[in-house]
Motif scaffolding. Structure first.
Motif, PDB file in Angstrom:
ATOM      1  N   ILE A   1       0.873  -1.171   0.000  1.00 26.65           N
ATOM      2  CA  ILE A   1       0.000   0.000   0.000  1.00 26.65           C
ATOM      3  C   ILE A   1       0.905   1.214   0.000  1.00 26.65           C
ATOM      4  CG2 ILE A   1      -1.809   1.251   1.218  1.00 26.65           C
ATOM      5  CD1 ILE A   1      -2.690  -1.384   2.472  1.00 26.65           C
ATOM      6  N   PHE A   2       0.759   1.972  -1.053  1.00 27.23           N
ATOM      7  CA  PHE A   2       1.641   3.118  -1.255  1.00 27.23           C
ATOM      8  C   PHE A   2       0.793   4.377  -1.175  1.00 27.23           C
ATOM      9  CE2 PHE A   2       3.907   6.269  -3.700  1.00 27.23           C
ATOM     10  CZ  PHE A   2       5.267   5.989  -3.497  1.00 27.23           C
ATOM     11  N   ALA A   3       1.240   5.326  -0.378  1.00 29.04           N
ATOM     12  CA  ALA A   3       0.474   6.560  -0.231  1.00 29.04           C
ATOM     13  C   ALA A   3       1.227   7.726  -0.821  1.00 29.04           C
ATOM     14  CB  ALA A   3       0.179   6.830   1.233  1.00 29.04           C
ATOM     15  N   LEU A   4       0.494   8.541  -1.504  1.00 32.52           N
ATOM     16  CA  LEU A   4       1.068   9.775  -2.043  1.00 32.52           C
ATOM     17  C   LEU A   4       0.505  10.915  -1.221  1.00 32.52           C
ATOM     18  CD1 LEU A   4       2.781  11.075  -4.315  1.00 32.52           C
ATOM     19  CD2 LEU A   4       0.684  11.233  -5.656  1.00 32.52           C
ATOM     20  N   LEU A   5       1.413  11.623  -0.549  1.00 31.17           N
ATOM     21  CA  LEU A   5       0.973  12.689   0.345  1.00 31.17           C
ATOM     22  C   LEU A   5       1.463  14.027  -0.165  1.00 31.17           C
ATOM     23  CD1 LEU A   5       1.970  10.978   3.729  1.00 31.17           C
ATOM     24  CD2 LEU A   5      -0.214  10.853   2.531  1.00 31.17           C
ATOM     25  N   GLY A   6       0.798  15.042   0.276  1.00 30.59           N
ATOM     26  CA  GLY A   6       1.238  16.373  -0.099  1.00 30.59           C
ATOM     27  C   GLY A   6       0.151  17.368   0.223  1.00 30.59           C
ATOM     28  N   PRO A   7       0.524  18.623   0.416  1.00 29.30           N
ATOM     29  CA  PRO A   7      -0.490  19.643   0.689  1.00 29.30           C
ATOM     30  C   PRO A   7      -1.335  19.900  -0.557  1.00 29.30           C
ATOM     31  CG  PRO A   7       1.664  20.671   0.405  1.00 29.30           C
ATOM     32  CD  PRO A   7       1.886  19.198   0.354  1.00 29.30           C
TER      33      PRO A   7
ATOM     34  N   LEU B   1      10.644   7.243   7.337  1.00 26.75           N
ATOM     35  CA  LEU B   1      10.111   8.601   7.511  1.00 26.75           C
ATOM     36  C   LEU B   1      10.023   8.967   8.989  1.00 26.75           C
ATOM     37  CD1 LEU B   1       8.918  11.070   6.067  1.00 26.75           C
ATOM     38  CD2 LEU B   1       6.666  10.019   6.292  1.00 26.75           C
ATOM     39  N   THR B   2       9.702   7.974   9.827  1.00 26.52           N
ATOM     40  CA  THR B   2       9.585   8.248  11.271  1.00 26.52           C
ATOM     41  C   THR B   2      10.555   7.330  12.024  1.00 26.52           C
ATOM     42  OG1 THR B   2       7.788   6.654  11.387  1.00 26.52           O
ATOM     43  CG2 THR B   2       7.172   8.950  11.131  1.00 26.52           C
ATOM     44  N   PRO B   3      11.903   7.566  11.986  1.00 29.87           N
ATOM     45  CA  PRO B   3      12.883   6.684  12.634  1.00 29.87           C
ATOM     46  C   PRO B   3      12.763   6.783  14.147  1.00 29.87           C
ATOM     47  CG  PRO B   3      13.945   8.666  11.836  1.00 29.87           C
ATOM     48  CD  PRO B   3      12.537   8.752  11.402  1.00 29.87           C
ATOM     49  N   ASP B   4      13.133   5.675  14.860  1.00 29.14           N
ATOM     50  CA  ASP B   4      13.063   5.725  16.336  1.00 29.14           C
ATOM     51  C   ASP B   4      14.404   6.160  16.938  1.00 29.14           C
ATOM     52  OD1 ASP B   4      14.432   3.553  15.632  1.00 29.14           O
ATOM     53  OD2 ASP B   4      13.173   2.090  16.725  1.00 29.14           O
TER      54      ASP B   4
ATOM     55  N   GLU C   1       2.667  12.680  10.953  1.00 25.90           N
ATOM     56  CA  GLU C   1       2.284  14.085  10.837  1.00 25.90           C
ATOM     57  C   GLU C   1       3.465  14.992  11.093  1.00 25.90           C
ATOM     58  OE1 GLU C   1      -1.326  14.979  12.843  1.00 25.90           O
ATOM     59  OE2 GLU C   1      -0.988  17.143  12.754  1.00 25.90           O
ATOM     60  N   ASP C   2       4.230  14.621  12.159  1.00 30.50           N
ATOM     61  CA  ASP C   2       5.412  15.439  12.481  1.00 30.50           C
ATOM     62  C   ASP C   2       6.384  15.432  11.310  1.00 30.50           C
ATOM     63  OD1 ASP C   2       4.374  15.925  14.973  1.00 30.50           O
ATOM     64  OD2 ASP C   2       5.306  14.132  15.856  1.00 30.50           O
ATOM     65  N   ALA C   3       6.613  14.227  10.794  1.00 37.18           N
ATOM     66  CA  ALA C   3       7.577  14.114   9.709  1.00 37.18           C
ATOM     67  C   ALA C   3       7.103  14.887   8.497  1.00 37.18           C
ATOM     68  CB  ALA C   3       7.771  12.646   9.356  1.00 37.18           C
ATOM     69  N   PHE C   4       5.799  14.759   8.258  1.00 42.86           N
ATOM     70  CA  PHE C   4       5.219  15.429   7.084  1.00 42.86           C
ATOM     71  C   PHE C   4       5.380  16.944   7.200  1.00 42.86           C
ATOM     72  CE2 PHE C   4       1.566  17.482   5.049  1.00 42.86           C
ATOM     73  CZ  PHE C   4       1.672  16.996   3.754  1.00 42.86           C
ATOM     74  N   LEU C   5       5.016  17.442   8.415  1.00 36.90           N
ATOM     75  CA  LEU C   5       5.086  18.895   8.605  1.00 36.90           C
ATOM     76  C   LEU C   5       6.525  19.382   8.530  1.00 36.90           C
ATOM     77  CD1 LEU C   5       2.401  19.385  11.389  1.00 36.90           C
ATOM     78  CD2 LEU C   5       2.282  20.128   9.003  1.00 36.90           C
ATOM     79  N   LYS C   6       7.396  18.566   9.023  1.00 41.99           N
ATOM     80  CA  LYS C   6       8.798  18.937   8.980  1.00 41.99           C
ATOM     81  C   LYS C   6       9.296  19.007   7.535  1.00 41.99           C
ATOM     82  CE  LYS C   6      11.738  18.253  12.780  1.00 41.99           C
ATOM     83  NZ  LYS C   6      12.193  17.320  13.795  1.00 41.99           N
ATOM     84  N   LEU C   7       8.779  18.070   6.729  1.00 42.70           N
ATOM     85  CA  LEU C   7       9.252  18.015   5.341  1.00 42.70           C
ATOM     86  C   LEU C   7       8.705  19.157   4.498  1.00 42.70           C
ATOM     87  CD1 LEU C   7       9.164  14.246   4.399  1.00 42.70           C
ATOM     88  CD2 LEU C   7      11.113  15.766   4.193  1.00 42.70           C
ATOM     89  N   VAL C   8       7.433  19.367   4.633  1.00 46.45           N
ATOM     90  CA  VAL C   8       6.824  20.356   3.731  1.00 46.45           C
ATOM     91  C   VAL C   8       6.881  21.765   4.308  1.00 46.45           C
ATOM     92  CG1 VAL C   8       5.280  18.625   2.742  1.00 46.45           C
ATOM     93  CG2 VAL C   8       4.488  20.068   4.622  1.00 46.45           C
ATOM     94  N   GLY C   9       7.332  21.878   5.555  1.00 38.53           N
ATOM     95  CA  GLY C   9       7.479  23.188   6.141  1.00 38.53           C
ATOM     96  C   GLY C   9       6.139  23.778   6.492  1.00 38.53           C
ATOM     97  N   ASP C  10       6.175  25.032   6.955  1.00 45.90           N
ATOM     98  CA  ASP C  10       4.921  25.670   7.325  1.00 45.90           C
ATOM     99  C   ASP C  10       4.385  26.469   6.145  1.00 45.90           C
ATOM    100  OD1 ASP C  10       6.451  27.881   7.172  1.00 45.90           O
ATOM    101  OD2 ASP C  10       6.712  28.098   9.353  1.00 45.90           O
ATOM    102  N   SER C  11       3.354  27.225   6.408  1.00 43.27           N
ATOM    103  CA  SER C  11       2.690  27.953   5.333  1.00 43.27           C
ATOM    104  C   SER C  11       3.541  29.060   4.737  1.00 43.27           C
ATOM    105  CB  SER C  11       1.372  28.545   5.843  1.00 43.27           C
ATOM    106  OG  SER C  11       1.660  29.375   6.945  1.00 43.27           O
ATOM    107  N   THR C  12       4.666  29.416   5.429  1.00 46.66           N
ATOM    108  CA  THR C  12       5.521  30.472   4.879  1.00 46.66           C
ATOM    109  C   THR C  12       6.343  29.958   3.708  1.00 46.66           C
ATOM    110  OG1 THR C  12       7.252  29.896   6.424  1.00 46.66           O
ATOM    111  CG2 THR C  12       5.781  31.670   7.093  1.00 46.66           C
ATOM    112  N   GLY C  13       6.300  28.679   3.524  1.00 51.14           N
ATOM    113  CA  GLY C  13       6.959  28.136   2.348  1.00 51.14           C
ATOM    114  C   GLY C  13       8.313  27.538   2.638  1.00 51.14           C
ATOM    115  N   ASP C  14       8.640  27.292   3.925  1.00 51.29           N
ATOM    116  CA  ASP C  14       9.890  26.621   4.273  1.00 51.29           C
ATOM    117  C   ASP C  14       9.936  25.266   3.590  1.00 51.29           C
ATOM    118  OD1 ASP C  14      12.003  25.383   5.344  1.00 51.29           O
ATOM    119  OD2 ASP C  14      11.308  25.453   7.439  1.00 51.29           O
ATOM    120  N   PRO C  15      10.891  25.067   2.731  1.00 49.43           N
ATOM    121  CA  PRO C  15      10.893  23.825   1.961  1.00 49.43           C
ATOM    122  C   PRO C  15      11.162  22.586   2.778  1.00 49.43           C
ATOM    123  CG  PRO C  15      12.923  25.045   1.564  1.00 49.43           C
ATOM    124  CD  PRO C  15      12.074  25.889   2.435  1.00 49.43           C
ATOM    125  N   GLY C  16      11.599  22.759   4.057  1.00 43.17           N
ATOM    126  CA  GLY C  16      11.838  21.592   4.894  1.00 43.17           C
ATOM    127  C   GLY C  16      13.054  20.818   4.441  1.00 43.17           C
ATOM    128  N   ARG C  17      13.047  19.552   4.699  1.00 40.66           N
ATOM    129  CA  ARG C  17      14.220  18.714   4.471  1.00 40.66           C
ATOM    130  C   ARG C  17      13.973  17.793   3.254  1.00 40.66           C
ATOM    131  NH1 ARG C  17      15.693  13.741   7.172  1.00 40.66           N
ATOM    132  NH2 ARG C  17      13.772  13.900   8.318  1.00 40.66           N
TER     133      ARG C  17
END
Lengths: 327, 770
Positions: free
Chosen positions: A44-50, A232-235, A308-324
């Motif tokens: 099961i493969f998910a495609l995520l994005g804002p 995506l979510t390492p321990d 969610e944390d990983a996602f938000l970190k990657l895509v950054g906030d609404s200011t457009g921070d490209p994240g990692r």
């Protein structure tokens, strides 16, 4: 069970690009920018994005609804859009609209025949599928009486009708109640177990986190991440949030860098502390020291380890921070 | 193909889901149910009506004359039983030089009423010897029934037949049975004097009007409204993505949706027309299988408009836009068609040359509207002459040339014609010396059938009652009348004609009359009967031979057979006559024996317009309403029509001498060709007026390339009436202008338009991203 002749990917996307033209002489909008990934059978493969990331565009290209402007994409070994590929794909679009003159049964007959099935074959499968999606006994009802959730269930049924090898679902749990979501998750897991590829496009990260094997994250047409949930979510690494009860002095003895920000009138008042931690062993040692000082640990939570944390970190906030960027 | 059949079926299901459809079906059902009680009965034709009187004035005269007839004659018996007041009334009218129309009309009404009372009398002709009664086969059969066994209806029918045969020149022969429409068994109005065939024709005409005014416009509009949403709904975002993800081809998806809409209309049309066909067959016994052709035609008409709706639906994905675009398309088609048809009717058709008359050195042409023009060699133009337009006051589109002639009187270098205006026919002449300026020679008899110059130079005129020689005009007999400052020449009346026909001459039913150019014999044809009158040593005509061309000895005497005998056009030359009847059958008939030598059917069931023959009879021609000239070379015994250029465009033709043919195949053009090779030897063509150029070079090309769905009604009419042309004027003469029905060009044009629109929509849907 699907007997796949090989483990070759059901979807291959390689450097996929899409530029929408705006007007006749307009410069256009770049919707996909060199996206590459693959989806294997039995996952099961998910495609995520804002919103506006290009997720639906990518699905439309795969199904041949729109054309790519660069790169390559293939579906079950055929070029994207090829009828032979589409023959073996089940698709549930976002905002599904089933014409109001249909009933659940006639809709299944109609879409089944469009997929090349005979009416008889559709009839044989219809009852089982309607039961599977929770619409048993509603087959003679007009779809105009259906709720959004019921339409989604019917849409899922039509996607599964012709035993597709690959199922592409665009926001499948949209409009469903928690019970419905749980049922859908069960169906997806069953499909995976049968060896079918499931390609999921969803906003509901918790849903994705619960069922997906791999995810890809798109942002403004660029792939930010593709990999397993564990990747995506390492321990390892991160921060741990602790809620402690104890005297200020005792806490400061164990955590010298911690400073009380306000006058504590009562030692029983909980204190929230966030600390960097390399791994669980370091956290365990810290808890041991806190206990030796008779400090109670009311709660403990790892920060940055949910999807969610990983996602938000990657895509950054609404200011457009490209994240990692992850490759 | 399974997916596409599923789409067609789904379109139909979608249409079935529409309430408008059910409303439509309910309305059709109500309409058909309302029609079901309609039926008819066929009583014997007994009553007279005003339509039975051919010429009221002449009838009154003959009725008055009947009062002076032999007392054992049926005419006297009829006259003597009229009321005294009516006898006085008709006597006064017969005596009056110019009785007013109202009194003639009132007299006719009274005559009809009294005749209807007379037919009810059992002993109307009891005292008349049977051999005095002009019995036909029907009346003989009725008389053969014993008086006591004859029903009242049979008695009345017998009286009616005897009355109408006693006044054959004045009363139309009636079919044995009439048609009385009934509704729930109750009569609707009075019986219609229609034979079975005529009743069927009347039903077809009503059907044509129904299709043209109701079924086509209303049906198509409703169908467009019902189906307009099918294509736009296809492109609803949540719907189109799912459909396009299926293993089907987009253009076929669209086409399947399109044909699904058409299928729905086909079912409706089949329900309406099929129901109508069954009811007409069941209730009125008019089994008209060609009515069923209207089903695909109606569907096709809808499909033409639906292509526009569908393309608009694909491009804008909006139902309202689809409907608006369709209405705009209809409006544009209507506008272009109206501009074309109006210019064609007002400018083009009235000015087409329909008669060519060589006049010495000059060449005269007569147009459809009756304008005469002479060819001017110096200016290469047709110059109006002979009074120009003779139909003053009549609109040009009336397409009614009221001229008989003109014929060229070589001895006097003049042309002569009869202008048959309503109520006042005039004999006209125009001298070549005075550039054919029109001059009234006096009044002419009503109902002039032919005018020609006999070989001895006599000017002969044949009307329904006589053959007359036009005497040289005695200017002393004319007088001028000044009125309000205008000078009117009062021409000589009947005194200018000398009747030279035999006493029993009767051309009341003649539809074609010809005068032999070499021996001056007069040929009349009507009701199947061909008669030849030749000149005796005293200069009078006598009957030389008569024969029924349909080879039925009793046909001319039998009213029913007369209605079956076809109208015809005729020409004579040499030793043969060419007679072409309305069924398209051409007969070459021996002048002496009146026996048919040969028959030809170049255009089955097509009506001829004119017949022509060379003086020596070596070539014959028949011009048909499809503007094709059948040309026959007697020497070669061969049809040489194919040697002529311009076939299909020929509007007028005339032989000039024995080896030359003049014909018009284009506006303002007359060409001359040699025979038998058909080689063009001369051409007279004037440049077109500006408006005509606008028509031919602007309006017509636009019209040609533009779709003409409205013209599909012609296709339906063609199938309904089974004719290729319809009358364009009130005249039912074969030579009168016809509106040519072109059933196939509208179909071809519309099919091409549909193809272009559907191809455009398919390309758009294939390459557009959704």
């Amino acid at each position: 069970m699907i007997s796949s002749s090989s483990d070759s990917p059901v979807i291959i996307v390689d450097g996929l690009e899409k530029q929408y033209r705006k007007g006749f002489f307009g410069k256009g909008v770049r919707a996909l920018n060199g996206v590459s990934f693959d989806v294997r059978p039995g996952e099961i493969f998910a495609l995520l994005g804002p919103n506006g990331a290009g997720k639906t565009t990518l699905i439309k290209i795969l199904l041949g609804i729109i054309r790519r402007t660069g790169g390559n994409a293939s579906l079950l070994g055929f070029p994207a859009g090829d009828r032979r590929g589409r023959m073996r794909v089940g698709y549930l679009p976002e905002h599904l609209r089933i014409p109001r003159h249909q009933t659940a049964r006639t809709a299944l007959e109609f879409y089944g025949q469009l997929s090349g099935m005979t009416k008889g074959a559709v009839r044989k499968k219809a009852d089982g599928l309607l039961e599977l999606v929770g619409l048993a006994g509603r087959d003679r009802e007009s779809v105009k009486q259906f709720s959004k959730g019921m339409l989604q269930r019917l849409g899922l049924a039509q996607a599964l009708l012709h035993d597709p090898e690959l199922i592409i679902l665009d926001e499948p749990t949209d409009g469903l109640d928690p019970v419905g979501r749980s049922q859908i998750r069960g169906i997806l897991e069953r499909l995976r177990d049968e060896g079918r590829g499931v390609f999921l496009n969803s906003h509901l990260l918790q849903e994705v986190e619960l069922v997906c094997d791999r995810v890809a994250i798109l942002q403004k047409g660029t792939l930010r991440f593709v990999g397993t949930m564990d990747e995506l979510t390492p321990d390892t690494a991160g921060e741990v949030e602790l809620k402690l009860i104890g005297s200020t002095d005792a806490i400061q003895r164990v955590l010298p860098d911690w400073k009380a920000t306000e006058q504590r009138s009562d030692a029983n008042q909980p204190v929230e502390v966030t600390l960097p931690a390399k791994d669980q062993a370091e956290v365990d040692a810290l808890i041991d020291r806190l206990r030796q000082e008779s400090i109670s640990v009311v709660s403990m939570k790892w920060q940055g380890r949910t999807l969610e944390d990983a996602f938000l970190k990657l895509v950054g906030d609404s200011t457009g921070d490209p994240g990692r960027m992850v490759n | 193909m399974r997916p596409y059949f599923a789409i067609v079926a789904d379109s139909f299901r979608e249409a079935l889901h529409s309430r408008v459809l059910w409303l439509l079906l309910a309305l059709i059902t109500i309409f058909l149910l309302l029609l079901t009680p309609l039926s008819y009965s066929q009583p014997l034709t007994k009553k007279f009506s005003r339509r039975d009187v051919i010429d009221s004035r002449a009838f009154t005269k003959r009725l008055v004359a009947a009062g002076r007839a032999d007392k054992t004659s049926p005419q006297y018996a009829i006259y003597s039983q009229l009321s005294e007041s009516l006898q006085e009334k008709i006597t006064a009218i017969a005596k009056a030089a110019n009785p007013d129309r109202e009194s003639v009309r009132s007299a006719r009404k009274s005559i009809i009423n009294e005749f209807n009372a007379l037919v009810k009398k059992n002993d109307l002709f009891a005292d008349i010897p049977e051999d005095s009664l002009k019995l036909n086969s029907e009346s003989k059969q009725l008389l053969a029934i014993a008086t006591k066994d004859r029903t009242a209806d049979q008695n009345q029918r017998l009286n009616r037949v005897i009355i109408e045969r006693s006044f054959r020149r004045d009363l139309e022969p009636s079919p044995s049975k009439s048609v009385l429409l009934t509704y729930f068994g109750m009569p609707l109005g009075s019986a219609l004097p229609l034979s079975g065939d005529n009743f069927e024709d009347a039903v077809k005409t009503v059907l044509m009007v129904f299709m043209d005014l109701i079924a086509a416009p209303v049906g198509v509009l409703v169908a467009i409204l019902v189906t307009a949403s099918i294509i736009p709904n296809l492109f609803d975002a949540g719907s189109v993505n799912l459909l396009f993800s299926k293993p089907i081809m987009r253009p076929f998806l669209f086409l399947a949706k399109f044909f699904g809409g058409c299928w729905f209309v086909l079912i409706n049309a089949a329900y309406l027309i099929g129901g109508l066909w069954l009811i007409l067959g069941w209730r009125l016994h008019v089994w008209h299988p060609r009515l069923l052709y209207v089903i695909p035609i109606l569907t096709f008409l809808f499909a033409v408009y639906y292509t526009v709706s569908s393309l608009a639906g694909v491009v804008w994905r909006n139902t309202i836009m689809a409907v608006v675009a369709t209405i705009m398309f209809w409006a544009i088609c209507f506008g272009v068609g109206l501009a074309h048809d109006a210019m064609d009717a007002l400018l083009i058709q009235p000015n087409r040359i329909v008669k060519i008359t060589p006049a010495g050195e000059s060449m005269l042409s007569v147009t459809e509207s009756g304008s005469v023009a002479a060819w001017n060699k110096d200016s290469n133009k047709w110059t109006s002459c002979f009074g120009g337009r003779t139909n003053e006051g009549a609109p040009a589109f009336a397409l009614r040339n009221r001229l008989t002639g003109p014929v060229y009187d070589e001895a006097n270098d003049r042309i002569v014609a009869v202008d048959q205006k309503w109520g006042r026919s005039k004999l006209l002449a125009g001298s070549g010396e005075e550039e054919f300026e029109r001059e009234e020679l006096g009044s002419a008899p009503d109902g002039t059938l032919a005018l020609d110059v006999a070989p001895n130079g006599d000017l002969l005129l044949v009307d329904r009652e006589s053959i007359a020689r036009i005497e040289p005009v005695d200017k002393k007999q004319t007088a001028d009348l000044n009125m309000f400052g205008f000078k009117y020449t009062l021409g000589p009346k009947r005194g200018a004609y000398k009747t030279i026909s035999p006493k029993n001459f009767d051309a009341s039913r003649a539809t074609a009359v010809s005068i032999h150019p070499e021996d001056g014999s007069v040929l009349t044809y009507g009701g199947g009967e061909l008669s030849r009158y030749v000149r005796n040593s005293e200069g009078n005509y006598e009957l030389a031979a008569a024969r029924n061309v349909y080879d039925s000895a009793d046909a001319a005497d039998d009213a029913d057979d007369q209605t079956k005998a076809a109208d015809a056009v005729m020409a004579v030359g040499g030793s043969q006559i060419v007679l072409a009847d309305e069924n398209g059958v051409i007969r070459l008939i021996s002048l002496d024996t009146l026996e048919t030598d040969a028959t030809f059917t170049p255009f089955p069931k097509l009506e001829p317009r004119f017949a022509l023959a060379t003086d020596g009879g070596n070539f014959f021609g028949v011009l048909f309403h499809n503007r094709k000239l059948w040309l026959y070379d007697v020497g070669e015994s061969k049809d040489i029509s194919s040697r002529l250029a311009g076939q299909g465009k020929i509007t007028a033709a005339e032989f000039s001498g024995d080896t030359s043919l003049i014909y018009s195949d284009r506006m303002e053009r007359v060409v001359e060709c040699s025979l038998p090779d058909g080689k063009q030897v001369a051409s007279r063509e004037a440049s077109l007026p500006l408006l005509n150029k606008v028509f031919f070079y602007v309006i017509k090309p636009i019209y040609q390339v533009f779709p003409k769905p409205g013209k599909l009604k012609e296709t339906a009419q063609y199938f309904l009436v089974e004719q290729e042309s319809l009358q364009a004027s009130e005249s039912d003469s074969l030579s009168a202008a016809r509106v040519k029905l072109n059933p196939w060009p509208p179909v071809r044009h519309s099919a091409l338009f549909m193809f272009v629109m559907l191809a455009g929509a398919c390309l758009y849907i294939q390459y557009q991203e959704f």
